[in-house]
Design a protein around this motif. Sequence first.
Motif, PDB file in Angstrom:
ATOM      1  N   CYS A  14       0.699  -1.458  -0.140  1.00  0.00           N
ATOM      2  CA  CYS A  14      -0.493   0.014  -0.025  1.00  0.00           C
ATOM      3  C   CYS A  14       1.056   0.955   0.442  1.00  0.00           C
ATOM      4  O   CYS A  14       1.883   0.740   0.271  1.00  0.00           O
ATOM      5  N   PRO A  15       0.491   2.502  -0.513  1.00  0.00           N
ATOM      6  CA  PRO A  15      -0.808   2.180  -1.425  1.00  0.00           C
ATOM      7  C   PRO A  15      -0.079   2.329  -3.201  1.00  0.00           C
ATOM      8  O   PRO A  15      -1.616   2.603  -3.687  1.00  0.00           O
ATOM      9  N   VAL A  18      -3.398   1.482  -4.801  1.00  0.00           N
ATOM     10  CA  VAL A  18      -4.720   2.235  -4.949  1.00  0.00           C
ATOM     11  C   VAL A  18      -4.025   2.927  -6.197  1.00  0.00           C
ATOM     12  O   VAL A  18      -5.029   3.448  -6.904  1.00  0.00           O
ATOM     13  N   ALA A  41      -2.718  -6.810   2.426  1.00  0.00           N
ATOM     14  CA  ALA A  41      -4.166  -6.639   3.107  1.00  0.00           C
ATOM     15  C   ALA A  41      -4.893  -5.297   2.858  1.00  0.00           C
ATOM     16  O   ALA A  41      -5.902  -5.141   2.817  1.00  0.00           O
ATOM     17  N   ALA A  42      -4.101  -4.478   2.733  1.00  0.00           N
ATOM     18  CA  ALA A  42      -4.885  -3.002   2.636  1.00  0.00           C
ATOM     19  C   ALA A  42      -5.177  -2.715   1.560  1.00  0.00           C
ATOM     20  O   ALA A  42      -6.598  -1.970   1.623  1.00  0.00           O
ATOM     21  N   TYR A  45      -9.218  -2.754   2.389  1.00  0.00           N
ATOM     22  CA  TYR A  45     -10.239  -2.039   2.508  1.00  0.00           C
ATOM     23  C   TYR A  45     -10.365  -0.385   1.702  1.00  0.00           C
ATOM     24  O   TYR A  45     -10.646   0.269   1.937  1.00  0.00           O
ATOM     25  N   ASP A  46      -8.668  -0.198   1.520  1.00  0.00           N
ATOM     26  CA  ASP A  46      -8.431   0.664   0.389  1.00  0.00           C
ATOM     27  C   ASP A  46      -9.331   1.128  -1.569  1.00  0.00           C
ATOM     28  O   ASP A  46      -9.600   2.293  -1.726  1.00  0.00           O
ATOM     29  N   ALA A  49     -12.402   2.211  -0.626  1.00  0.00           N
ATOM     30  CA  ALA A  49     -12.858   3.584   0.179  1.00  0.00           C
ATOM     31  C   ALA A  49     -12.058   5.115  -0.806  1.00  0.00           C
ATOM     32  O   ALA A  49     -12.814   5.533  -1.184  1.00  0.00           O
ATOM     33  N   TRP A  50     -11.313   4.241  -1.948  1.00  0.00           N
ATOM     34  CA  TRP A  50     -11.259   4.571  -3.047  1.00  0.00           C
ATOM     35  C   TRP A  50     -12.504   5.465  -3.907  1.00  0.00           C
ATOM     36  O   TRP A  50     -12.675   6.654  -4.738  1.00  0.00           O
ATOM     37  N   ARG A  52     -15.626   4.709  -2.879  1.00  0.00           N
ATOM     38  CA  ARG A  52     -16.949   5.896  -1.926  1.00  0.00           C
ATOM     39  C   ARG A  52     -15.473   7.852  -2.284  1.00  0.00           C
ATOM     40  O   ARG A  52     -16.751   8.496  -2.981  1.00  0.00           O
TER      41      ARG A  52
ATOM     42  N   LEU B 294      -4.819  10.511   0.457  1.00  0.00           N
ATOM     43  CA  LEU B 294      -4.647   9.216  -0.593  1.00  0.00           C
ATOM     44  C   LEU B 294      -3.550   9.636  -1.402  1.00  0.00           C
ATOM     45  O   LEU B 294      -3.053  10.091  -1.417  1.00  0.00           O
ATOM     46  N   TYR B 295      -3.362   8.154  -1.415  1.00  0.00           N
ATOM     47  CA  TYR B 295      -1.956   7.713  -2.583  1.00  0.00           C
ATOM     48  C   TYR B 295      -0.673   8.476  -1.832  1.00  0.00           C
ATOM     49  O   TYR B 295       0.526   8.057  -2.210  1.00  0.00           O
ATOM     50  N   GLU B 324      -1.019  -6.321   8.862  1.00  0.00           N
ATOM     51  CA  GLU B 324      -2.369  -5.375   9.155  1.00  0.00           C
ATOM     52  C   GLU B 324      -2.581  -3.945   8.926  1.00  0.00           C
ATOM     53  O   GLU B 324      -1.754  -3.469   9.353  1.00  0.00           O
ATOM     54  N   PRO B 325      -3.407  -3.456   8.056  1.00  0.00           N
ATOM     55  CA  PRO B 325      -3.947  -2.731   8.442  1.00  0.00           C
ATOM     56  C   PRO B 325      -4.650  -2.032   9.580  1.00  0.00           C
ATOM     57  O   PRO B 325      -5.480  -3.121  10.217  1.00  0.00           O
ATOM     58  N   GLY B 333     -14.165   2.593   7.354  1.00  0.00           N
ATOM     59  CA  GLY B 333     -14.221   2.308   6.003  1.00  0.00           C
ATOM     60  C   GLY B 333     -13.806   3.079   5.196  1.00  0.00           C
ATOM     61  O   GLY B 333     -13.946   3.903   4.358  1.00  0.00           O
ATOM     62  N   LEU B 335      -9.921   5.118   4.433  1.00  0.00           N
ATOM     63  CA  LEU B 335      -8.021   4.995   4.365  1.00  0.00           C
ATOM     64  C   LEU B 335      -7.285   4.638   5.068  1.00  0.00           C
ATOM     65  O   LEU B 335      -7.143   5.088   6.035  1.00  0.00           O
ATOM     66  N   THR B 336      -6.796   3.189   4.537  1.00  0.00           N
ATOM     67  CA  THR B 336      -5.634   2.832   5.626  1.00  0.00           C
ATOM     68  C   THR B 336      -4.125   3.181   5.188  1.00  0.00           C
ATOM     69  O   THR B 336      -3.809   3.171   6.481  1.00  0.00           O
ATOM     70  N   HIS B 337      -4.713   3.992   4.210  1.00  0.00           N
ATOM     71  CA  HIS B 337      -2.640   4.412   3.669  1.00  0.00           C
ATOM     72  C   HIS B 337      -2.723   5.828   4.035  1.00  0.00           C
ATOM     73  O   HIS B 337      -3.637   6.094   4.069  1.00  0.00           O
TER      74      HIS B 337
END
Lengths: 81, 373
Positions: A14-15, A18, A41-42, A45-46, A49-50, A52, B294-295, B324-325, B333, B335-337
């Motif tokens: 990650c990231p 995405v 693993a991320a 979820y990501d 989320a992206w 949305r 983001l990113y 794991e995030p 819900g 963003l985890t990064h």
Amino acid sequence: MNADLELDCRGMICPRPVIELARHVEDVPPGGVVAVVADDAAAAYDVPAWCRMRGHEYVGSDHAEDGVARYLVRRTAPPGR
Amino acid sequence: MSTPPGTYLDTASSEPLHPAARAVLDQALERGYADPRRLHGDARSARLLLDNAREATAQALGVRPDEVSFTPSGTHAVHLGVLGLVAGQARQGDRLVASAVEHSAVMHAGQWHAARGGTFETVPVDEVGRVRLDALDAATPTVLCLQSANHEVGTLQPVSDVAATSGAPLFMDACGSAGRLPLPDGWAAAAASAHKWGGPAGVGVLLVRKGVRWRNPFPGDDRVDERTTGMENVPAALAAAAALQAVVADRDEVNARQAALVDRLRAGLARIPDTQVVGDPADRLPHLLTCSFLYVDGEAIVSELDRRGFAVASGSACTASTLEPSHVLAAMGALTHGNLRISLARETPAAEVDRLLEVLPEIVRRIREDAGL
């Protein structure tokens, strides 16, 4: 599910998956489906989320032939997002 | 490479030792070495300090002294609290239910319970990280775990409301808020951690309400306090109590100042493109704020900030001890990064918050540019 484009993000952390998705989502026509194959693993979820954040539709996930998770995104947002 | 003295913005992980704790610790180390159970003068001296620590802690938290036990960590207090309530209700059932955003200490206790044949389930939260009451209603727990406030995103949980309607005894992890905010009502057992309020590490606080069915889930001991095992760290417990009293005494002023700075941070972060500020904007801990860019690689941003003298935490997988995030961000819900948790110290000046807001947009822009965006 069939995808119009499959992005091989195996081994990326990650990231990165995405980022690849953002880069290539407009390579498919509006309504088309991009698949992100990622073992990070991320991504589970990501990717949703992206979707949305960007206004695309997260369709769900399945598995590639080698068992790696595959996340499906339908391009529904207008171009340039 | 040496780092210049920087700005510490990771107090939600651990608060620097409060001056009131340091003063007491020095004195208590002189007098609090003996085993408080013994019958000689040195032991009586240690016992006196331990009793003082218990009384001061109880007063600051608004509970009875006999409801307070000192443990070797907040994590251990959580384990004892959760599993002790479960053991106490063994005849009623074995269904342990927790919100999906509890601290990993609660999750590990739940997994431990499940590995021994019990049931452990989590209930979902909404997008600000608050537990969903409809899901709680359906869960029919034997014991329910709900934190006072979320340690990663700051959202306060409706503990009193949940306790008022749930028939099950409630374990409250109060590590995120103890000292900073009054404890909500309605819990049967609770846990706190001294190094989160400016006490020394190695002091946890287990609270068990009078009359609650609680049984030690682990091998016992023959201590002054039947809920603890091993000799109490008497000087540290007293120092923790002194810090707690000091923090409670001026929390109205400190909280108001920190909340204003957090609002300033929130407004500044919102101006950075593609940034998710997460957690409840109003009903929250006063001192911390969490956002995801983001990113952006979480490790890269933490390292860049470290180079500029800012110490911050991240819940992103690439910065965590596991791959794991953050399960908290995932459950919300969010963003985890690219995640940052910024938590203010008591004395963090407004100028440092402004300096952070000055450097962040450029750091984020550069990391994105390096990623080819």
